[in-house]
Design an enzyme around this catalytic site. Structure first.
Site, PDB file in Angstrom:
ATOM      1  CG  HIS A  60      -1.880   5.009   2.306  1.00 34.14           C
ATOM      2  ND1 HIS A  60      -2.359   6.284   2.566  1.00 34.14           N
ATOM      3  CD2 HIS A  60      -1.141   4.655   3.383  1.00 34.14           C
ATOM      4  CE1 HIS A  60      -1.911   6.673   3.756  1.00 34.14           C
ATOM      5  NE2 HIS A  60      -1.180   5.707   4.270  1.00 34.14           N
ATOM      6  CD  GLU A 118      -1.131   1.032   3.508  1.00 30.39           C
ATOM      7  OE1 GLU A 118      -2.283   1.345   3.219  1.00 30.39           O
ATOM      8  OE2 GLU A 118      -0.599   1.337   4.583  1.00 30.39           O
ATOM      9  CG  ASN A 119       2.597   2.572   2.876  1.00 26.71           C
ATOM     10  OD1 ASN A 119       2.465   1.600   3.616  1.00 26.71           O
ATOM     11  ND2 ASN A 119       1.850   3.653   2.976  1.00 26.71           N
ATOM     12  CG  HIS A 152       4.440   1.385   8.344  1.00 28.26           C
ATOM     13  ND1 HIS A 152       4.804   2.393   7.474  1.00 28.26           N
ATOM     14  CD2 HIS A 152       3.385   0.768   7.756  1.00 28.26           C
ATOM     15  CE1 HIS A 152       4.001   2.402   6.432  1.00 28.26           C
ATOM     16  NE2 HIS A 152       3.123   1.425   6.579  1.00 28.26           N
ATOM     17  CG  HIS A 180      -2.357   0.915   9.281  1.00 31.60           C
ATOM     18  ND1 HIS A 180      -2.354   1.786   8.211  1.00 31.60           N
ATOM     19  CD2 HIS A 180      -2.718   1.656  10.367  1.00 31.60           C
ATOM     20  CE1 HIS A 180      -2.715   2.996   8.635  1.00 31.60           C
ATOM     21  NE2 HIS A 180      -2.928   2.948   9.928  1.00 31.60           N
ATOM     22  CG  HIS A 194      -3.850  -2.227   6.272  1.00 32.18           C
ATOM     23  ND1 HIS A 194      -2.517  -2.419   6.023  1.00 32.18           N
ATOM     24  CD2 HIS A 194      -4.045  -0.891   6.226  1.00 32.18           C
ATOM     25  CE1 HIS A 194      -1.932  -1.258   5.816  1.00 32.18           C
ATOM     26  NE2 HIS A 194      -2.840  -0.304   5.949  1.00 32.18           N
TER      27      HIS A 194
HETATM   28 FE   LIG Z   1       1.331   1.117   5.406  1.00 29.55          FE
HETATM   29 FE   LIG Z   2      -2.010   1.626   6.125  1.00 30.26          FE
END
Ligand SMILES: [Fe+2]
Ligand SMILES: [Fe+2]
Length: 269
Positions: free
Chosen positions: A77, A48-49, A186, A184, A159
């Site tokens: 995201h 997602e990043n 991290h 999510h 997530h």
């Molecule tokens: Fe993330």
């Molecule tokens: Fe996230």
């Protein structure tokens, strides 16, 4: 019996949120080493990043698939990059949370098959606390599991921001899926274990990206934003990249069960 045979020696490498180009490069450099050492049957990553720290593009997704990734999960995201919308509908192996609105692009469940014929179902969910997800993860998971009847293993990427929602999902699905992994935040948590019903669980796998930043962002910018309370343009840090993942070894005697979950935290080679 055929199902148990197909599951023999199956393992799943799940890699936490890839952050930026540095996260993608770290994964692609670590993967050959991890393949040699761990022989994962399936590789699933949260992407997602991956596009400059927010969202994902078709090109980045194609690079991950070409590098040997079997399925990609996403999160809050998902829709940052518009060019991904049609790709989310046309590519079965990329997932956005299943409990987003049905009208939103993409889908939240897929099935991938290994060369030996083992079938892995993957489900992506979003927590409902502090994240925007149109429907409840806890009710929508039933429909998602209904789409995966008969598969050998199921991996759920939950997530979510709140640890409570992730822990609860682990217990809710214990004995019904192979693994529930959290993403999510991290930051990896120290609670990886196989729950009593046989489901592997961890609250957060962590990220694959720069440990020298603040959950992926250049630390000076993150600190300035907190100090000044003013808008600051965030860029992805490139400092001290690590891969953060878990290896789940599936049971050889029972479908949808894990024997072990091992945390993998390694610096970019
Ligand atoms: Fe993330
Ligand atoms: Fe996230």
């Amino acid at each position: 019996m055929a199902e148990v045979q197909a599951s023999k020696g199956v393992s799943i490498l799940f890699v936490g949120d890839l952050v930026g180009g540095i996260g993608r490069r770290t994964l692609l450099e670590c993967l050959p080493l991890l393949r040699e050492r761990l022989h994962p049957t399936f590789v699933v990553v949260n992407g997602e990043n991956v596009a400059g720290g927010l969202g994902i593009t078709p090109k980045a997704a194609e690079q991950l698939f070409a590098g040997g990734v079997d399925a990609i999960t996403l999160g809050n995201h998902t829709y940052h990059r518009r060019e991904i919308y049609p790709y989310l509908d046309s590519e079965p192996r990329i997932l956005r949370p299943a409990n987003f609105l049905r009208s939103q692009p993409g889908h939240g469940v897929c099935m991938v098959e290994s060369a030996q014929g083992a079938r892995l179902g993957v489900v992506n969910l979003s927590g409902n606390l502090y994240l925007r997800a149109g429907r409840s993860a806890f009710t929508e998971i039933e429909a998602a599991l209904g789409e995966l009847e008969g598969v050998d293993q199921i991996l759920v990427d939950m997530h979510a921001e709140a640890t409570s929602e992730k822990v609860a999902m682990g217990w809710h699905l214990d004995g019904r899926v192979t693994a529930v992994v959290g993403t999510h935040t991290h930051v990896p948590t120290a609670d990886a274990r196989v729950l009593p019903g046989g489901t592997a669980y961890i609250t957060d796998v962590g990220m694959t990206g720069p440990r020298g930043g603040v959950i992926g962002v250049k630390r000076e910018q993150a600190i300035e934003s907190l100090l000044t309370q003013m808008p600051v343009r965030f860029e992805t840090s490139e400092e001290d990249p690590w891969l953060m993942a878990v290896l789940i070894r599936c049971s050889v005697t029972e479908r949808l069960r894990a024997d072990s979950i091992e945390q993998i935290l390694m610096p970019r080679p």
